[in-house]
Scaffold this active site. Structure first.
Site, PDB file in Angstrom:
ATOM      1  N   ASN A 179       0.846  -1.196   0.000  1.00  0.00           N
ATOM      2  CA  ASN A 179       0.000   0.000   0.000  1.00  0.00           C
ATOM      3  C   ASN A 179       0.883   1.248   0.000  1.00  0.00           C
ATOM      4  O   ASN A 179       1.963   1.276   0.611  1.00  0.00           O
ATOM      5  CB  ASN A 179      -1.003   0.011   1.169  1.00  0.00           C
ATOM      6  CG  ASN A 179      -0.405  -0.166   2.533  1.00  0.00           C
ATOM      7  OD1 ASN A 179       0.643  -0.788   2.714  1.00  0.00           O
ATOM      8  ND2 ASN A 179      -1.059   0.384   3.541  1.00  0.00           N
ATOM      9  N   ILE A 180       0.419   2.241  -0.723  1.00  0.00           N
ATOM     10  CA  ILE A 180       1.155   3.498  -0.881  1.00  0.00           C
ATOM     11  C   ILE A 180       0.188   4.628  -0.547  1.00  0.00           C
ATOM     12  O   ILE A 180      -0.744   4.914  -1.318  1.00  0.00           O
ATOM     13  CB  ILE A 180       1.696   3.649  -2.320  1.00  0.00           C
ATOM     14  CG1 ILE A 180       2.576   2.432  -2.694  1.00  0.00           C
ATOM     15  CG2 ILE A 180       2.485   4.954  -2.460  1.00  0.00           C
ATOM     16  CD1 ILE A 180       2.932   2.347  -4.163  1.00  0.00           C
ATOM     17  N   GLU A 181       0.382   5.217   0.638  1.00  0.00           N
ATOM     18  CA  GLU A 181      -0.559   6.242   1.107  1.00  0.00           C
ATOM     19  C   GLU A 181      -0.155   7.631   0.610  1.00  0.00           C
ATOM     20  O   GLU A 181       0.923   7.827   0.020  1.00  0.00           O
ATOM     21  CB  GLU A 181      -0.646   6.190   2.634  1.00  0.00           C
ATOM     22  CG  GLU A 181      -1.208   4.844   3.091  1.00  0.00           C
ATOM     23  CD  GLU A 181      -1.501   4.757   4.571  1.00  0.00           C
ATOM     24  OE1 GLU A 181      -0.993   5.586   5.359  1.00  0.00           O
ATOM     25  OE2 GLU A 181      -2.260   3.842   4.940  1.00  0.00           O
ATOM     26  N   CYS A 221      -4.043   0.623  -2.636  1.00  0.00           N
ATOM     27  CA  CYS A 221      -3.908  -0.608  -1.856  1.00  0.00           C
ATOM     28  C   CYS A 221      -2.817  -1.508  -2.455  1.00  0.00           C
ATOM     29  O   CYS A 221      -2.528  -1.445  -3.652  1.00  0.00           O
ATOM     30  CB  CYS A 221      -5.207  -1.394  -1.866  1.00  0.00           C
ATOM     31  SG  CYS A 221      -6.537  -0.657  -0.918  1.00  0.00           S
ATOM     32  N   GLU A 277      -2.919  -4.651  -3.148  1.00  0.00           N
ATOM     33  CA  GLU A 277      -3.405  -5.576  -4.178  1.00  0.00           C
ATOM     34  C   GLU A 277      -3.450  -4.890  -5.543  1.00  0.00           C
ATOM     35  O   GLU A 277      -3.065  -5.462  -6.559  1.00  0.00           O
ATOM     36  CB  GLU A 277      -4.819  -6.077  -3.822  1.00  0.00           C
ATOM     37  CG  GLU A 277      -4.892  -6.864  -2.528  1.00  0.00           C
ATOM     38  CD  GLU A 277      -5.128  -5.993  -1.293  1.00  0.00           C
ATOM     39  OE1 GLU A 277      -4.649  -4.833  -1.254  1.00  0.00           O
ATOM     40  OE2 GLU A 277      -5.781  -6.483  -0.365  1.00  0.00           O
ATOM     41  N   CYS A 288     -10.168  -4.992   0.125  1.00  0.00           N
ATOM     42  CA  CYS A 288     -11.305  -4.054   0.092  1.00  0.00           C
ATOM     43  C   CYS A 288     -12.143  -4.300  -1.164  1.00  0.00           C
ATOM     44  O   CYS A 288     -11.731  -5.008  -2.100  1.00  0.00           O
ATOM     45  CB  CYS A 288     -10.808  -2.614   0.145  1.00  0.00           C
ATOM     46  SG  CYS A 288     -10.186  -1.996  -1.431  1.00  0.00           S
ATOM     47  N   CYS A 305     -10.509  -3.414  -4.569  1.00  0.00           N
ATOM     48  CA  CYS A 305      -9.516  -4.406  -5.011  1.00  0.00           C
ATOM     49  C   CYS A 305     -10.192  -5.685  -5.489  1.00  0.00           C
ATOM     50  O   CYS A 305      -9.738  -6.314  -6.451  1.00  0.00           O
ATOM     51  CB  CYS A 305      -8.520  -4.698  -3.900  1.00  0.00           C
ATOM     52  SG  CYS A 305      -7.415  -3.298  -3.606  1.00  0.00           S
TER      53      CYS A 305
HETATM   54  N1  THU Z   1      -5.259  -1.459   2.398  1.00  0.00           N
HETATM   55  C1  THU Z   1      -4.668  -2.282   1.482  1.00  0.00           C
HETATM   56  O1  THU Z   1      -3.539  -2.051   1.040  1.00  0.00           O
HETATM   57  N2  THU Z   1      -5.366  -3.359   1.058  1.00  0.00           N
HETATM   58  C2  THU Z   1      -6.617  -3.684   1.491  1.00  0.00           C
HETATM   59  O2  THU Z   1      -7.217  -4.621   0.992  1.00  0.00           O
HETATM   60  C3  THU Z   1      -7.240  -2.938   2.569  1.00  0.00           C
HETATM   61  C4  THU Z   1      -6.585  -1.666   2.922  1.00  0.00           C
HETATM   62  C5  THU Z   1      -4.506  -0.291   2.881  1.00  0.00           C
HETATM   63  C6  THU Z   1      -5.015   1.022   2.429  1.00  0.00           C
HETATM   64  C7  THU Z   1      -4.498   1.945   3.497  1.00  0.00           C
HETATM   65  O3  THU Z   1      -3.176   2.345   3.163  1.00  0.00           O
HETATM   66  C8  THU Z   1      -4.429   1.077   4.745  1.00  0.00           C
HETATM   67  O4  THU Z   1      -4.532  -0.257   4.295  1.00  0.00           O
HETATM   68  C9  THU Z   1      -5.504   1.359   5.753  1.00  0.00           C
HETATM   69  O5  THU Z   1      -6.749   1.362   5.174  1.00  0.00           O
END
Ligand code: THU
Length: 131
Positions: A42-44, A53, A55, A90, A93
């Protein structure tokens, strides 16, 4: 490739997750039918909504390299040093998975010591597709 090995690759990838806001780090490893494995994290973003996300990072890397068919994905996520909770993908994804994968696509959740296996059709029944 077995589920445990794929999850170990996901755990290694998770170390580079960029999650300074949520602190929830996710890593995944996507096995293409070609035999290649594509990792994702994940890259915020400070503006939150551009966050990607793990995935989708993996799928977009793979598809951009020409892959179109996939076997399975291992996903690990959590707040701790070790991903010790189930991080289910999620809805967005799941929809991206359904673009490229049939219902028998395997989704492995947990960590390399303890994981569970699902199919995409279990996680996203009655998925939207343009006919
Ligand atoms: N996140 C994912 O990378 N994959 C998921 O299926 C659920 C959520 C990440 C997004 C965000 O950076 C962090 O988890 C919290 O929501």
């Amino acid at each position: 490739m077995d589920a445990k090995t794929l999850m170990e690759i996901a755990e290694k990838a998770r170390k580079t997750a960029y999650a300074p806001y949520s602190k929830f780090k996710v890593g995944c490893a996507l096995l293409a039918k070609s035999g290649k494995v594509y990792t994702g994290i994940n890259i915020e973003n400070a503006s939150y909504s551009p966050t990607n996300c793990a995935e989708r990072t993996a799928f977009f890397k793979a598809v951009s390299e020409g892959e179109r068919e996939f076997e399975s994905i291992a996903i690990c996520g959590g707040m701790g040093e070790k991903a010790d909770e189930i991080c289910a993908p999620c809805g967005v994804c799941r929809q991206v998975m359904s673009e490229f994968c049939k219902g028998d696509f395997i989704v492995i959740l947990g960590n390399s010591e303890k994981y569970e296996t699902h199919t995409l059709s279990e996680l996203l029944p009655l998925s939207f597709k343009l006919s």
